[in-house]
Motif scaffolding. Structure first.
Motif, mmCIF file in Angstrom:
data_model
loop_
_atom_site.group_PDB
_atom_site.id
_atom_site.type_symbol
_atom_site.label_atom_id
_atom_site.label_comp_id
_atom_site.label_asym_id
_atom_site.label_seq_id
_atom_site.Cartn_x
_atom_site.Cartn_y
_atom_site.Cartn_z
ATOM 1 N N UNK A 1 -8.537 -1.398 -0.817
ATOM 2 C CA UNK A 1 -9.311 -1.535 -2.048
ATOM 3 C C UNK A 1 -9.298 -0.226 -2.836
ATOM 4 N N UNK A 2 -9.542 0.845 -2.122
ATOM 5 C CA UNK A 2 -9.575 2.145 -2.806
ATOM 6 C C UNK A 2 -8.234 2.456 -3.446
ATOM 7 N N UNK A 3 -7.172 2.154 -2.683
ATOM 8 C CA UNK A 3 -5.830 2.407 -3.220
ATOM 9 C C UNK A 3 -5.617 1.583 -4.476
ATOM 10 N N UNK B 1 -11.619 -0.821 7.992
ATOM 11 C CA UNK B 1 -11.237 0.439 7.351
ATOM 12 C C UNK B 1 -9.965 0.265 6.536
ATOM 13 N N UNK B 2 -9.055 -0.528 7.093
ATOM 14 C CA UNK B 2 -7.802 -0.761 6.369
ATOM 15 C C UNK B 2 -8.082 -1.516 5.072
ATOM 16 N N UNK B 3 -8.951 -2.524 5.180
ATOM 17 C CA UNK B 3 -9.305 -3.274 3.964
ATOM 18 C C UNK B 3 -9.897 -2.341 2.923
ATOM 19 N N UNK B 4 -10.820 -1.488 3.372
ATOM 20 C CA UNK B 4 -11.442 -0.540 2.449
ATOM 21 C C UNK B 4 -10.397 0.352 1.802
ATOM 22 N N UNK C 1 0.840 -1.203 0.000
ATOM 23 C CA UNK C 1 0.000 0.000 0.000
ATOM 24 C C UNK C 1 0.871 1.247 0.000
ATOM 25 N N UNK C 2 1.935 1.179 0.763
ATOM 26 C CA UNK C 2 2.827 2.332 0.837
ATOM 27 C C UNK C 2 3.456 2.592 -0.528
ATOM 28 N N UNK C 3 3.810 1.495 -1.187
ATOM 29 C CA UNK C 3 4.423 1.648 -2.508
ATOM 30 C C UNK C 3 3.441 2.334 -3.462
ATOM 31 N N UNK D 1 -4.483 12.018 0.075
ATOM 32 C CA UNK D 1 -3.184 11.347 0.084
ATOM 33 C C UNK D 1 -2.513 11.389 1.450
ATOM 34 N N UNK D 2 -2.500 12.590 2.033
ATOM 35 C CA UNK D 2 -1.738 12.736 3.267
ATOM 36 C C UNK D 2 -2.345 11.890 4.394
ATOM 37 N N UNK D 3 -3.657 11.942 4.502
ATOM 38 C CA UNK D 3 -4.273 11.180 5.585
ATOM 39 C C UNK D 3 -4.093 9.683 5.347
ATOM 40 N N UNK D 4 -4.180 9.267 4.102
ATOM 41 C CA UNK D 4 -3.973 7.845 3.841
ATOM 42 C C UNK D 4 -2.574 7.411 4.210
ATOM 43 N N UNK D 5 -1.593 8.199 3.795
ATOM 44 C CA UNK D 5 -0.230 7.740 4.090
ATOM 45 C C UNK D 5 0.019 7.778 5.592
ATOM 46 N N UNK D 6 -0.619 8.720 6.293
ATOM 47 C CA UNK D 6 -0.498 8.717 7.747
ATOM 48 C C UNK D 6 -1.040 7.418 8.314
#
Lengths: 846, 77
Positions: free
Chosen positions: A103-105, A97-100, A62-64, A314-319
């Motif tokens: 998926x979105x990513x 939430x992580x699974x979601x 996911x980070x990648x 983006x920022x909140x996701x990477x956090x």
């Protein structure tokens, strides 16, 4: 006491039982709190065999993707909404939430990828068409030219050829061809073929040469520059290209040319021989280009919209992803209890924070509705806990100065507390100038008052160093103002605030001062501008340096007592502290007293006043004797002899007393039979390690592994008595102290040297620039004044504030690290590094 | 004697410092404030006292090659 810089905080080793189903939210909560440093309970397990490798791999993926999207957003220059990431603190994510999110990513990633590939093919197509358009246009020009020329060249033979060949049927040439077609017809008739294409301009020369050699000159080549730059869709580079057309004889040669073109990176485009067809082609190419442009634009737009959507989050996701990754990395350090489906964690936390941790754990239980709450119990241990100083924004800079030298051992006296004042003060002794102090203070005040705004600025490493030390700089500035007033230096000039105590009278050529009273505050302004000012300031500043040095070092030695009492080593007070302080004071303490005594005494004939340097030297060279000329007071010889004797006695005292008492104590203990017992304990892993709280019946496997870890540390803590080693250690310590006492005192003379250099430099700067400017007259004066002042100001800031400031800073640093801290500071501790999202996020931001 | 000034200021500093010392409110940072206060007073007073002492009984007098009087009053010529 919390927040007490004197000693590091008391730490506890705690053990946590966390039911597996709430492990993730629990660890997340502890990460938000940031009060626990977890110990790795599986040091022998490599990174790939740990429990949560799959989760981490998933998060890595996911980070990648996030990084990929970030790169795309950056490339497309879509503005990223920067968030105050603190908004995302205090919110742990559920597995769902992580699974979601994953998926979105994946969705976004796949869509962006797809759009990228289609964009790439479209771009390539577009490039090809553009090139083809150029080729067609340029070749049309060639052919037009060739047309007229072939008429001339081939004109004579043309009819003959056709005449001769026509019956054979090799070439079809309808008689009613247009005039334009004739040129090409002529070409065909001469069995000439051609290759047209595009090549980067840089390779043109090589290309030409190779062709010429390969075909032995049997070619005709023409080329034209494409005036619009062409963008390579793969590398995004702008390339200048040429259109070329090569005429050659025979199919073999043409094939050869095509091969060379390929190897040289040229692109060959099919161009028809007939001009009618070419014209049609050109029309078609133009039409297709137009269509393609539309498609390209709409795809680009779509991609931009997609990226803008991503950029918003983006920022909140990477956090979130960073936090999750940190959580699983931490959970990998825990033990897994298979019977009870629970994770067992061990870690250090400040004893004062245990309540806060308990509270956080209860909060997690309530929120998740778990049936079994996480359990925390405190363990007793012989391990050395990490060092934790609770600092605030004011003290953190000073503590960092100390930590840069070495982190304090657990609960050791922390020099950071005293550094808060002594560091800026010693700096100011070297930097004393009222004007410069004002500048420094103003700069620091600006940083402190705007710190909320400036905190977010990223102005490079140098700036963040200054900004991080803003409170240090502020205190340095304030103390510099004070020392500047004492030295009576304001940009090397003097102020006469209280009325000079000297009145000047002329004797012969010169003016001599006559003392009326003592100037009340600081150095008398009469000294400024006097011929013998250095004689006075050197003696005064040198003596002051010695006085401050002896005070600073004695203070350091006295701090030893706090350590000895706290760690219950009272023996060391008599064997270490007393001889050390007596040694220092009987030599250099006495010197300080002599300095003050000489100052306080009135000498009717100044030339008869004895030199203190000689006194000190002869105190060593001929103890017990003193020349009549050097006599300061009655009984001086006797007292000096006595002090020297005391100092000499201190040396063997330091050397032998401690080993002797330790040996005696050891023998007493050995006689009672305790020594053997403790040796046996060493072989039993459970007994040597720690006794944990109730309910500790862990599975044997992990018990053994963590027990082994404890034994290792415990055995190093075990006191193995070796008299020889202690003796050698004490000998080194004694020699170091005695020689150090002398060299360190001399080292404080840098206070004098640096302050002298600073004063002299600023005076030179003033006289060389402003002094000369003020001598000017007439119309030149205003211009010279402006220029001179600007120059003086720039040099003052550049040399006197920045460079001299840095040098004084370094010297103050050295005086603290070496001369002060080596008297009492072990600095052998381990820094407390709690698991905290705040630090993890800050680290990855850089 | 001029040395009285040293004693007087010492007592004044000690009094002021002592009072401030006890009036520092009990808080997390009490020790920090007290240490900072004491060290500041010790450092500043010592520096002043050393400077004052050094000029009390001067062994040399200032010499000048020009006749400007720093008191701004009468220049003796």
């Amino acid at each position: 006491m919390a927040g007490n810089l004197f000693r590091s905080e008391e730490m506890s080793l705690v053990q946590l039982y966390i039911p597996l189903e709430i492990a993730q939210p629990t660890v997340s909560e502890l990460g938000e709190l940031g009060h626990v440093e977890f110990r790795d309970l599986n040091p022998n397990v490599n990174a790939f065999q740990r429990a949560f490798v799959n989760e981490i791999r998933r998060l890595d993926e996911m980070e990648r993707k996030l990084r990929f999207l970030e790169g795309q957003i950056h490339k497309a220059e879509v503005p990223v909404r920067s968030m105050d990431s603190s908004l995302y603190y205090g919110r742990s994510r559920t597995q769902q939430e992580i699974d979601e999110l994953e998926e979105r990513l994946n969705d976004h990633d796949a869509r962006v990828q797809q759009m990228n590939t289609s964009l790439e093919t479209l771009n390539k197509r577009y490039l090809e068409l553009t090139e083809l358009r150029h080729v067609l246009r340029e070749t049309a020009i060639f052919f037009d030219e060739a047309n007229t020329r072939t008429d001339d060249i081939l004109g004579g033979t043309h009819r003959e050829d056709t005449h001769l060949l026509a019956p054979g049927g090799t070439l079809e040439q309808p008689d009613d061809n247009e005039a334009v077609e004739r040129g090409e017809g002529a070409l065909r008739s001469a069995n000439l073929g051609f290759v047209a294409g595009v090549i980067p301009r840089g390779r043109m020369g090589t290309f030409e040469r190779i062709l010429f050699r390969a075909l032995r000159g049997n070619l005709y080549m023409n080329y034209a520059e494409i005036d619009e730059p062409i963008v390579d869709p793969i590398t995004d580079e702008v390339v200048q290209k040429n259109v070329f057309i090569i005429f050659a004889h025979g199919a073999q040669l043409l094939a050869k040319i095509k091969k060379i073109c390929e190897s040289m990176g040229a692109t060959v485009y099919p161009v028809d021989e007939r001009s009618e067809k070419r014209r049609n082609d050109a029309q078609e190419v133009l039409g297709r280009l137009e269509d393609l442009k539309h498609v390209l634009d709409s795809t680009r737009n779509q991609r931009r919209i997609e990226l803008a959507k991503v950029a918003e989050n983006l920022e909140s996701w990477s956090t979130v992803v960073k936090k999750e990754k940190a959580i699983y990395h931490t959970m990998n350090q825990f033990n897994y209890d298979q019977n009870r489906k629970a994770l067992i964690a061990e870690g250090w936390c400040p004893t004062l924070s245990i309540n806060a941790i308990q509270y956080a754990l209860r909060g997690v239980t309530e929120r998740t509705g778990a049936t079994v709450p996480p359990i925390l119990n405190e363990m007793r241990t012989v391990l050395e806990p990490p060092t934790f100083h609770r600092t605030n924004k004011f003290t953190v800079g000073f503590q960092e100065i100390v930590d840069a030298y070495g982190v304090a051992a657990y609960r050791e006296v922390n020099p950071g507390l005293f550094t808060v004042i002594t560091f800026p003060f010693l700096f100011a002794v070297m930097f004393g100038d009222f004007g410069h102090g004002i500048f420094v203070t103003a700069f620091a005040t600006w940083m402190v008052s705007q710190e909320k705004k400036l905190e977010k600025k990223r102005w490079g490493e140098i700036w963040s160093t200054f900004f991080g030390g803003r409170y240090i700089i502020l205190l340095m500035g304030i103390f510099s103002i004070y020392t500047g007033l004492i030295y009576n230096d304001i940009f090397s000039k003097a102020m006469n605030l209280f009325g000079s105590g000297w009145e000047f009278h002329k004797h012969g050529e010169k003016w001599y001062g006559e003392k009326k009273w003592t100037y009340v505050f600081g150095v008398d302004p009469a000294w400024h501008g006097s011929d013998n000012v250095l004689l006075f300031t050197n003696s005064y500043k040198m003596k002051m340096a010695i006085i401050f040095g002896v005070m600073h070092m004695s203070f350091g030695i006295c701090l030893n007592v706090c350590n000895f009492i706290y760690f219950n080593k009272r023996l060391n007070i008599y064997t270490d502290f007393l001889p050390q302080i007596i040694f220092l004071l009987s030599i250099f303490g006495y010197l300080v007293i002599l300095i003050i005594y000489k100052w306080a005494t009135y000498w009717p004939d100044a030339s008869l006043a004895p030199g203190l340097l000689n006194t000190l030297i002869y105190m060593f060279l001929s103890p017990g004797n003193i020349g009549q000329k050097d006599l300061l007071y009655k009984g001086q010889a006797g007292l000096q002899g006595f002090l020297l004797f005391v100092a000499f006695v201190c040396v063997p005292w330091m050397l032998f007393a401690k080993p002797y008492f330790l040996k005696k104590e050891h023998e007493k203990r050995g006689g009672l039979g305790y020594a053997g017992l403790s040796d046996e304990n060493l072989n039993d892993p459970t007994a040597a390690g720690f006794t944990s709280g109730p309910g500790d019946n862990r599975p044997s496997e992990d018990g053994a592994s963590s027990g082994a870890g404890h034994v290792e540390v415990a055995s190093s803590g075990h006191e193995h008595f070796d008299f020889g080693e202690i003796m050698i250690h004490q000998m080194i310590h004694t020699i170091e102290f005695c020689l150090g006492a002398i060299s360190n005192t001399a080292s404080y003379l840098r206070l004098w040297a640096l302050s002298l250099a600073h004063a002299q430099l600023s005076e030179v700067l003033w006289t060389m620039i402003m002094g000369n400017v003020l001598l000017m007259e007439g119309a030149v004066l205003p211009i010279a004044l402006v220029c001179g002042f600007a120059m003086w100001f720039v040099l003052t800031v550049g040399i006197l504030l920045v460079m001299e400031g840095l040098s004084a800073f370094l010297h103050a640093l050295r005086l603290h690290w070496v001369e002060f801290q080596n008297k009492f500071y072990a600095g052998s501790g381990q820094k407390f590094q709690p698991f905290a999202f705040q630090t993890i996020l800050a680290d990855t931001e850089e | 004697m001029a040395g009285v000034a040293i004693l007087v200021t010492f007592i004044l500093f000690a009094l002021a410092g002592g009072t401030a010392f006890w009036f520092i409110p009990k808080s997390q940072d009490q020790i920090l404030y007290r240490t900072a206060l004491s060290l500041t007073l010790v450092c500043t007073w010592t520096m002043w006292a050393v400077t004052y002492l050094a000029q009390m009984n001067p062994l040399i007098v200032p010499e000048r090659s020009f006749g400007h009087n720093p008191t701004g009053g009468h220049s003796n010529l």
